[in-house]
Design a protein around this motif. Structure first.
Motif, PDB file in Angstrom:
ATOM      1  N   GLU A  53       0.827  -1.206   0.000  1.00  0.00           N
ATOM      2  CA  GLU A  53       0.000   0.000   0.000  1.00  0.00           C
ATOM      3  C   GLU A  53       0.864   1.261   0.000  1.00  0.00           C
ATOM      4  OE1 GLU A  53      -3.100   2.222   3.003  1.00  0.00           O
ATOM      5  OE2 GLU A  53      -3.084   0.032   3.004  1.00  0.00           O
ATOM      6  N   TRP A  54       1.908   1.269   0.825  1.00  0.00           N
ATOM      7  CA  TRP A  54       2.798   2.421   0.889  1.00  0.00           C
ATOM      8  C   TRP A  54       3.526   2.638  -0.432  1.00  0.00           C
ATOM      9  CZ3 TRP A  54       4.385   6.744   3.010  1.00  0.00           C
ATOM     10  CH2 TRP A  54       3.847   7.102   4.234  1.00  0.00           C
ATOM     11  N   CYS A  55       3.997   1.567  -1.042  1.00  0.00           N
ATOM     12  CA  CYS A  55       4.713   1.701  -2.311  1.00  0.00           C
ATOM     13  C   CYS A  55       3.795   2.223  -3.414  1.00  0.00           C
ATOM     14  CB  CYS A  55       5.377   0.385  -2.714  1.00  0.00           C
ATOM     15  SG  CYS A  55       6.861   0.055  -1.714  1.00  0.00           S
ATOM     16  N   GLU A  56       2.537   1.834  -3.386  1.00  0.00           N
ATOM     17  CA  GLU A  56       1.574   2.392  -4.343  1.00  0.00           C
ATOM     18  C   GLU A  56       1.435   3.894  -4.135  1.00  0.00           C
ATOM     19  OE1 GLU A  56      -2.169   0.318  -4.106  1.00  0.00           O
ATOM     20  OE2 GLU A  56      -1.226  -1.621  -4.524  1.00  0.00           O
ATOM     21  N   LYS A  57       1.364   4.331  -2.874  1.00  0.00           N
ATOM     22  CA  LYS A  57       1.258   5.763  -2.577  1.00  0.00           C
ATOM     23  C   LYS A  57       2.523   6.499  -3.004  1.00  0.00           C
ATOM     24  CE  LYS A  57      -1.844   5.327   1.404  1.00  0.00           C
ATOM     25  NZ  LYS A  57      -1.981   5.509   2.861  1.00  0.00           N
ATOM     26  N   LEU A  58       3.682   5.910  -2.741  1.00  0.00           N
ATOM     27  CA  LEU A  58       4.942   6.541  -3.120  1.00  0.00           C
ATOM     28  C   LEU A  58       5.087   6.622  -4.633  1.00  0.00           C
ATOM     29  CD1 LEU A  58       7.307   4.897  -0.473  1.00  0.00           C
ATOM     30  CD2 LEU A  58       6.502   7.266  -0.509  1.00  0.00           C
ATOM     31  N   ALA A  59       4.679   5.574  -5.324  1.00  0.00           N
ATOM     32  CA  ALA A  59       4.735   5.588  -6.793  1.00  0.00           C
ATOM     33  C   ALA A  59       3.802   6.661  -7.357  1.00  0.00           C
ATOM     34  CB  ALA A  59       4.368   4.213  -7.349  1.00  0.00           C
ATOM     35  N   ALA A  60       2.635   6.810  -6.745  1.00  0.00           N
ATOM     36  CA  ALA A  60       1.699   7.849  -7.190  1.00  0.00           C
ATOM     37  C   ALA A  60       2.279   9.236  -6.947  1.00  0.00           C
ATOM     38  CB  ALA A  60       0.354   7.690  -6.477  1.00  0.00           C
ATOM     39  N   LEU A  61       2.927   9.438  -5.809  1.00  0.00           N
ATOM     40  CA  LEU A  61       3.574  10.725  -5.531  1.00  0.00           C
ATOM     41  C   LEU A  61       4.677  11.003  -6.545  1.00  0.00           C
ATOM     42  CD1 LEU A  61       4.086  11.146  -1.672  1.00  0.00           C
ATOM     43  CD2 LEU A  61       2.846  12.648  -3.220  1.00  0.00           C
ATOM     44  N   GLN A  62       5.471   9.990  -6.844  1.00  0.00           N
ATOM     45  CA  GLN A  62       6.548  10.164  -7.816  1.00  0.00           C
ATOM     46  C   GLN A  62       5.977  10.514  -9.192  1.00  0.00           C
ATOM     47  OE1 GLN A  62       9.455   7.007  -8.008  1.00  0.00           O
ATOM     48  NE2 GLN A  62      10.151   7.655 -10.037  1.00  0.00           N
ATOM     49  N   ALA A  63       4.908   9.860  -9.585  1.00  0.00           N
ATOM     50  CA  ALA A  63       4.284  10.147 -10.881  1.00  0.00           C
ATOM     51  C   ALA A  63       3.754  11.583 -10.924  1.00  0.00           C
ATOM     52  CB  ALA A  63       3.158   9.150 -11.158  1.00  0.00           C
ATOM     53  N   ARG A  64       3.165  12.022  -9.834  1.00  0.00           N
ATOM     54  CA  ARG A  64       2.649  13.397  -9.776  1.00  0.00           C
ATOM     55  C   ARG A  64       3.793  14.408  -9.813  1.00  0.00           C
ATOM     56  NH1 ARG A  64      -1.282  13.983  -4.917  1.00  0.00           N
ATOM     57  NH2 ARG A  64      -1.816  15.926  -5.971  1.00  0.00           N
ATOM     58  N   LEU A  65       4.909  14.096  -9.162  1.00  0.00           N
ATOM     59  CA  LEU A  65       6.093  14.958  -9.204  1.00  0.00           C
ATOM     60  C   LEU A  65       6.657  14.998 -10.625  1.00  0.00           C
ATOM     61  CD1 LEU A  65       8.382  16.625  -7.844  1.00  0.00           C
ATOM     62  CD2 LEU A  65       9.504  14.428  -7.327  1.00  0.00           C
ATOM     63  N   ASP A  66       6.805  13.830 -11.232  1.00  0.00           N
ATOM     64  CA  ASP A  66       7.373  13.746 -12.586  1.00  0.00           C
ATOM     65  C   ASP A  66       6.513  14.461 -13.622  1.00  0.00           C
ATOM     66  OD1 ASP A  66       9.485  12.308 -11.563  1.00  0.00           O
ATOM     67  OD2 ASP A  66       8.740  10.355 -12.275  1.00  0.00           O
ATOM     68  N   SER A  67       5.201  14.438 -13.435  1.00  0.00           N
ATOM     69  CA  SER A  67       4.298  15.065 -14.405  1.00  0.00           C
ATOM     70  C   SER A  67       4.208  16.579 -14.220  1.00  0.00           C
ATOM     71  CB  SER A  67       2.893  14.466 -14.291  1.00  0.00           C
ATOM     72  OG  SER A  67       2.271  14.910 -13.090  1.00  0.00           O
ATOM     73  N   GLY A  68       4.766  17.080 -13.124  1.00  0.00           N
ATOM     74  CA  GLY A  68       4.688  18.507 -12.844  1.00  0.00           C
ATOM     75  C   GLY A  68       3.434  18.903 -12.083  1.00  0.00           C
ATOM     76  N   PHE A 102      13.164  11.132  -4.219  1.00  0.00           N
ATOM     77  CA  PHE A 102      12.634  12.402  -3.716  1.00  0.00           C
ATOM     78  C   PHE A 102      13.770  13.295  -3.208  1.00  0.00           C
ATOM     79  CE2 PHE A 102       8.530   9.932  -2.657  1.00  0.00           C
ATOM     80  CZ  PHE A 102       8.025  10.146  -3.931  1.00  0.00           C
ATOM     81  N   ALA A 103      14.740  12.708  -2.509  1.00  0.00           N
ATOM     82  CA  ALA A 103      15.877  13.492  -2.003  1.00  0.00           C
ATOM     83  C   ALA A 103      16.650  14.122  -3.164  1.00  0.00           C
ATOM     84  CB  ALA A 103      16.799  12.616  -1.163  1.00  0.00           C
ATOM     85  N   CYS A 104      16.880  13.359  -4.222  1.00  0.00           N
ATOM     86  CA  CYS A 104      17.598  13.880  -5.390  1.00  0.00           C
ATOM     87  C   CYS A 104      16.762  14.915  -6.147  1.00  0.00           C
ATOM     88  CB  CYS A 104      18.011  12.749  -6.319  1.00  0.00           C
ATOM     89  SG  CYS A 104      19.345  11.746  -5.631  1.00  0.00           S
ATOM     90  N   SER A 105      15.462  14.814  -6.052  1.00  0.00           N
ATOM     91  CA  SER A 105      14.602  15.827  -6.662  1.00  0.00           C
ATOM     92  C   SER A 105      14.748  17.159  -5.929  1.00  0.00           C
ATOM     93  CB  SER A 105      13.134  15.390  -6.639  1.00  0.00           C
ATOM     94  OG  SER A 105      12.958  14.238  -7.424  1.00  0.00           O
ATOM     95  N   ALA A 106      14.944  17.096  -4.630  1.00  0.00           N
ATOM     96  CA  ALA A 106      15.135  18.316  -3.835  1.00  0.00           C
ATOM     97  C   ALA A 106      16.538  18.877  -4.042  1.00  0.00           C
ATOM     98  CB  ALA A 106      14.901  18.033  -2.358  1.00  0.00           C
ATOM     99  N   ASN A 107      17.517  17.988  -4.227  1.00  0.00           N
ATOM    100  CA  ASN A 107      18.900  18.414  -4.431  1.00  0.00           C
ATOM    101  C   ASN A 107      19.577  17.438  -5.390  1.00  0.00           C
ATOM    102  OD1 ASN A 107      21.615  19.042  -4.347  1.00  0.00           O
ATOM    103  ND2 ASN A 107      21.697  19.281  -2.126  1.00  0.00           N
TER     104      ASN A 107
END
Length: 195
Positions: free
Chosen positions: A67-82, A137-142
């Protein structure tokens, strides 16, 4: 086909009942007979589907990790899409962590991991899955994070997530929304400041 569906339904009922009982009464204080009654199955059916209570704990950890990995993948997709900025991504991550359910069960599982190497291995594998997203996510911030600094950022983020997921025991003065937002701001600021 009917037997497989019956087994799947029984397993789901056992896991739901175990989650509720382990969370309210504790892992060691819950007898298999109580679990069977709550799940509306026989003790024998529990043992046909799970070797032990530790196997039930491992199944709960696997379900939570999925469940957590699904949420994290969704967050990553939303970040990647802008759709989300880095700051918003971290805020969402913190809010999802703070809103985590089953806090008492989580403590019980962590305690069991110190006594039981199989449970510890299951939790370790779960964290390895999380680390992939956390590094991203850390590399996205820096984007300059690498090596030891990136490893330290990963460890710090995991510690923050575990801590925020269990903040209610400290009787926090901030609402979950404000705590999540402020924690995200501090984490992103810290990550961006690493050279």
């Amino acid at each position: 086909m009917v037997a497989a569906q019956h087994e799947k339904n029984g397993k789901a009922r056992i896991l739901a009942a175990a989650r509720a009982l382990f969370n309210s009464r504790g892992f060691h204080q819950t007898a298999m007979a109580e679990l069977a009654t709550a799940a509306q199955v026989s003790v024998g059916q529990i043992y046909r589907l799970f070797k032990s209570k530790e196997d039930i704990i491992e199944a709960l950890v696997h379900d939570d990790a999925d469940e957590w990995c699904e949420k994290l993948a969704a967050l990553q997709a939303r970040l990647d899409s802008g759709e989300l900025t880095v700051d918003q991504t971290f805020e969402q991550l913190m809010l999802q962590t703070i809103d985590e359910k089953d806090e008492a069960l989580s403590f019980d599982i962590m305690a069991e991991s110190f006594r039981n190497s199989e449970v510890a291995d299951t939790i370790g594998a779960m964290c390895e899955r999380f680390r992939i997203y956390i590094r991203y996510f850390a590399c996205s911030a820096n984007p300059d994070l690498s090596g030891e600094a990136l490893d330290a950022a990963e460890d710090m983020l995991l510690a923050c997530l575990f801590g925020l997921g269990h903040r209610s025991i400290s009787r926090p003065s901030l609402s979950a929304t404000i705590a999540g937002k402020r924690a995200a701001q501090m984490i992103v600021t810290a990550l961006r400041g690493v050279r």
